[in-house]
Design an enzyme around this catalytic site. Structure first.
Site, PDB file in Angstrom:
ATOM      1  N   ASP A  89      33.296  27.200  34.005  1.00 55.14           N
ATOM      2  CA  ASP A  89      33.195  28.591  34.430  1.00 55.14           C
ATOM      3  C   ASP A  89      33.694  29.482  33.304  1.00 55.14           C
ATOM      4  O   ASP A  89      34.837  29.945  33.304  1.00 55.14           O
ATOM      5  CB  ASP A  89      33.976  28.830  35.721  1.00 55.14           C
ATOM      6  CG  ASP A  89      33.539  30.121  36.388  1.00 55.14           C
ATOM      7  OD1 ASP A  89      32.714  30.857  35.798  1.00 55.14           O
ATOM      8  OD2 ASP A  89      34.017  30.405  37.500  1.00 55.14           O
ATOM      9  N   CYS A 130      35.801  32.788  33.560  1.00 51.84           N
ATOM     10  CA  CYS A 130      36.395  32.966  34.877  1.00 51.84           C
ATOM     11  C   CYS A 130      37.615  33.816  34.561  1.00 51.84           C
ATOM     12  O   CYS A 130      38.345  33.534  33.613  1.00 51.84           O
ATOM     13  CB  CYS A 130      36.818  31.606  35.422  1.00 51.84           C
ATOM     14  SG  CYS A 130      37.491  31.724  37.064  1.00 51.84           S
ATOM     15  N   ASN A 174      37.210  28.867  44.443  1.00 53.76           N
ATOM     16  CA  ASN A 174      38.501  29.552  44.386  1.00 53.76           C
ATOM     17  C   ASN A 174      38.363  31.047  44.076  1.00 53.76           C
ATOM     18  O   ASN A 174      39.352  31.727  43.869  1.00 53.76           O
ATOM     19  CB  ASN A 174      39.418  28.868  43.361  1.00 53.76           C
ATOM     20  CG  ASN A 174      38.819  28.878  41.958  1.00 53.76           C
ATOM     21  OD1 ASN A 174      37.656  29.228  41.777  1.00 53.76           O
ATOM     22  ND2 ASN A 174      39.614  28.505  40.976  1.00 53.76           N
ATOM     23  N   HIS A 205      38.698  38.121  41.319  1.00 57.48           N
ATOM     24  CA  HIS A 205      38.743  36.856  40.581  1.00 57.48           C
ATOM     25  C   HIS A 205      37.376  36.184  40.654  1.00 57.48           C
ATOM     26  O   HIS A 205      36.973  35.702  41.701  1.00 57.48           O
ATOM     27  CB  HIS A 205      39.810  35.944  41.225  1.00 57.48           C
ATOM     28  CG  HIS A 205      39.912  34.587  40.578  1.00 57.48           C
ATOM     29  ND1 HIS A 205      40.280  33.466  41.262  1.00 57.48           N
ATOM     30  CD2 HIS A 205      39.693  34.184  39.324  1.00 57.48           C
ATOM     31  CE1 HIS A 205      40.276  32.427  40.449  1.00 57.48           C
ATOM     32  NE2 HIS A 205      39.927  32.829  39.269  1.00 57.48           N
ATOM     33  N   GLY A 256      47.804  34.255  42.527  1.00 60.59           N
ATOM     34  CA  GLY A 256      48.382  33.142  43.274  1.00 60.59           C
ATOM     35  C   GLY A 256      47.289  32.431  44.044  1.00 60.59           C
ATOM     36  O   GLY A 256      46.101  32.726  43.899  1.00 60.59           O
ATOM     37  N   HIS A 259      47.616  30.614  34.176  1.00 62.03           N
ATOM     38  CA  HIS A 259      46.516  31.401  34.739  1.00 62.03           C
ATOM     39  C   HIS A 259      46.507  31.413  36.250  1.00 62.03           C
ATOM     40  O   HIS A 259      45.667  32.058  36.865  1.00 62.03           O
ATOM     41  CB  HIS A 259      45.179  30.893  34.227  1.00 62.03           C
ATOM     42  CG  HIS A 259      44.629  29.714  34.987  1.00 62.03           C
ATOM     43  ND1 HIS A 259      45.341  28.566  35.204  1.00 62.03           N
ATOM     44  CD2 HIS A 259      43.435  29.535  35.589  1.00 62.03           C
ATOM     45  CE1 HIS A 259      44.588  27.722  35.900  1.00 62.03           C
ATOM     46  NE2 HIS A 259      43.436  28.277  36.154  1.00 62.03           N
ATOM     47  N   GLY A 260      47.431  30.697  36.875  1.00 62.08           N
ATOM     48  CA  GLY A 260      47.425  30.694  38.339  1.00 62.08           C
ATOM     49  C   GLY A 260      48.428  29.712  38.873  1.00 62.08           C
ATOM     50  O   GLY A 260      49.365  29.318  38.167  1.00 62.08           O
TER      51      GLY A 260
END
Lengths: 139, 473
Positions: free
Chosen positions: B92, B95, B199, B232, B371, B396-397
């Site tokens: 991706d 992303c 996600n 996102h 998150g 990144h998360g």
């Protein structure tokens, strides 16, 4: 016969079985389709002729499965089944022909999730008394 | 595996076997244990063995297993003599995350959250097989691949200020449509302006805590209770296809012999194939910038329609999470041009970097870390130290902890929705199964990830945001 999803932290990983390579490919296709929708019929069934080529069986498998993702994204085509898989060609230039049977997405279909890509990661094709194809799908 | 403790949050795998440089992992003990449950550290060792890798292979606190490179992996290669790898960017491409701030207070809009979500749901296509509202011609798509978010702004989606608050100004100038395959273009046409599934999400959030007042103020986050919107998503099927295409092309041309993992496949950046991938990747990056630009525009429209005002809905920033970029970095006292791969990592340029918008330059770039569903997201600021620590990169998360399979066994989408509702968070989704797969318990603790980032100095904590409304693809 059939498929089974295994635990994979990031993505979806499955093992698909069949008595022959063709049957295992069909099982793998149904596994990928199961990530996308629940398979409950809700519209007219339509066929799609599919032809993919590749250097190796691995590449044929990845490309055939990738076709499912391509058809969802470009035509809203949900795969229900795969019929008449024919493997052909010679070493280094193999081909796979099949008929993908499916339905066009409507609001009535039970959608599950997206598939980003069929990967070569941990891809395995094992032959014993049948054939097992292991695939990791980026979801 | 030989793992040396450098400090509380820094671990190093010394050079051994085929490794050309050491690998370094920024993690607390808890995050280290989580990462040891999968192959991420093995993958970091493999990355450390690639030709021309500079200094070290880095792994961010939220790491988990990827293909070839771990997710949360950062690796830099000399731009003149080094390589580029599609597996080091991920499927991706770009992303990323965009954050809009608003002038609204959460207490004023709480009764309207449901309505806002419902309207956003109508405006922003999401989920499987959902085409965009715009019917694109091939020539327009190619223009978008070259011009990115600029194209969107020129066509009435958002403002020039949005471009200033986007990495690369919303356009990577090296992009070319030529190296993007027909199949990738076909996948790109129906999906522009769509959120996607998995996600990807869109959240209405409220500022819950401000840790660094001057930086937060500069970023437009002024007080607790202020409403913000986080988007996102990425380059959709077009980017996925670019990744698949070039992994195959590189395998065909260069072979996988000698690679510990076939998805470590790479080409010299300066080779014809390396350049084609880079240009196609930049094109996919631009597609993703345009995608988020359009979605942000529709979100503003909805706020205008439902609340009567989209005034002050300024863009805080838009960051890439999956990308390779040519950047200047100081290595051993010398400035070098490097191709920095960030796969599941955020650039965190410190104060003074010319790439950062002037208004943010004294503070460092805004780093946006979403998150998991229903949990906090964070805004950090890039640091000067990150240059030396990680080629200016951080997490990144939250990073997945549990397989989707296991999440499906443990959670039901409807139950997740009810739990969120009890905590005052509205959820709207295309798929209950998707909701179960993305349940926050399937992820690592994002608080721990950003704490490590802050303590090590990869990115400084600026603000915490909590969701009030979640739309999931």
């Amino acid at each position: 016969m059939g498929y089974e999803f295994l635990d994979h932290t990031g993505d979806a990983m499955f093992r698909a079985r069949g008595g022959t390579l063709e049957e295992a490919i069909r099982s793998a296709a149904l596994a990928v389709a199961s990530l996308i929708w629940d398979g409950t019929p809700a519209g007219e069934r339509e066929p799609r002729q599919v032809l993919v080529e590749g250097r190796s069986i691995e590449q044929l498998v990845v490309r055939a499965l990738d076709e499912i993702v391509y058809l969802v994204e470009t035509e809203g085509f949900l795969l229900s089944d795969v019929e008449g898989i024919r493997l052909g060609g010679t070493d280094g230039r193999l081909s796979l022909e099949a008929v993908f049977v499916g339905e066009r997405i409507t609001d009535r279909h039970g959608l599950r999730g997206g598939v980003k890509a069929v990967t070569y990661n941990q891809l395995m094709i094992e032959r014993d008394d049948g054939v097992t194809i292991q695939v990791v799908v980026d979801v | 595996m030989d793992l040396k403790r450098i400090s509380d949050n820094i671990w190093e795998i010394p050079k051994s076997g085929a490794m050309r440089v050491p690998a370094r992992f920024y993690a607390s003990h808890k995050l280290l244990e989580a990462a040891r449950g999968d192959l991420s550290l093995e993958q970091a060792k493999n990355v450390a063995s690639l030709e021309g890798i500079v200094r070290m292979a880095y792994v961010m606190p939220d790491a988990h297993q990827g293909y070839g490179f771990p997710i949360g992996g950062v690796a830099a290669f000399d731009a003149a003599t080094g390589i580029i790898s599609p597996g080091g960017v991920g499927y991706d491409i770009n992303c990323g995350v965009r954050l809009l701030r608003t002038e609204h207070k959460v207490e004023d809009i709480r009764p309207r959250i449901k309505e806002l979500l419902a309207e956003i749901f109508k405006e922003v296509p999401a989920g499987v097989g959902k085409g965009g509202v715009t019917k694109l011609s091939l020539s327009v798509l190619k223009d978008i691949l070259v011009r990115g978010a600029e194209w969107a702004v020129d066509n009435g989606y958002g403002t020039r200020d949005d471009l200033l608050a986007t990495e690369e100004g919303g356009r990577m100038s090296e992009a070319e449509a030529g190296p993007v395959s027909k199949r990738a273009l076909e996948r790109g046409i129906p999906q522009l302006g769509t959120l996607g599934a998995g996600n990807h999400f869109l959240e209405i959030q409220r500022v819950d805590e401000i840790f660094d007042v001057p930086s937060a103020r500069a970023f437009g986050l002024e007080e607790k209770g202020q409403v913000a919107v986080m988007i996102h998503c990425g380059s959709r099927g077009l980017g996925h296809q670019v990744a698949s295409d070039y992994i195959e092309l590189m395998e065909d041309k260069l072979g996988t012999a000698g690679l510990p993992d076939r998805e470590l496949i790479h080409a010299p950046l300066r080779s014809a194939l390396g350049q084609q991938y880079y240009q196609a990747m930049c094109a996919a990056v631009n597609y993703a910038f345009a995608n988020r630009q359009m979605i942000a525009h529709w979100v503003r429209d909805v706020f205008q329609k439902v609340l009567g005002s989209s005034h002050g809905m300024r863009q805080v920033y838009d960051v890439c999470h999956n990308v390779a970029k040519v950047e200047e970095h100081v290595v051993g006292g010398v400035s070098r041009r490097l191709c920095v791969h960030r796969k599941g990592a955020t650039r965190s340029f410190g104060p003074g970097r010319p790439e950062i918008p002037a208004a943010y330059r004294p503070f460092g770039q805004p780093v946006i870390i979403p998150g998991s569903m229903g949990t906090a997201s964070y805004v950090l600021a890039g640091t000067a130290e990150a240059e030396e620590l990680s080629f200016s990169s951080t997490a990144h998360g939250a990073g997945r902890l549990m397989s989707r399979n296991e999440a499906l066994r443990r959670f039901r989408g409807e139950q997740v929705r009810d739990d969120l509702a009890r905590r005052g968070i509205e959820l709207k989704s295309v798929s209950w199964r998707g909701v179960a797969e993305e349940a926050s318990a399937a992820y690592k603790d994002v608080e721990e990830v950003v704490r490590v980032s802050h303590e090590v100095g990869l990115g400084r904590l600026v603000a915490r945001l909590l969701p009030v409304g979640v739309m999931k693809g």
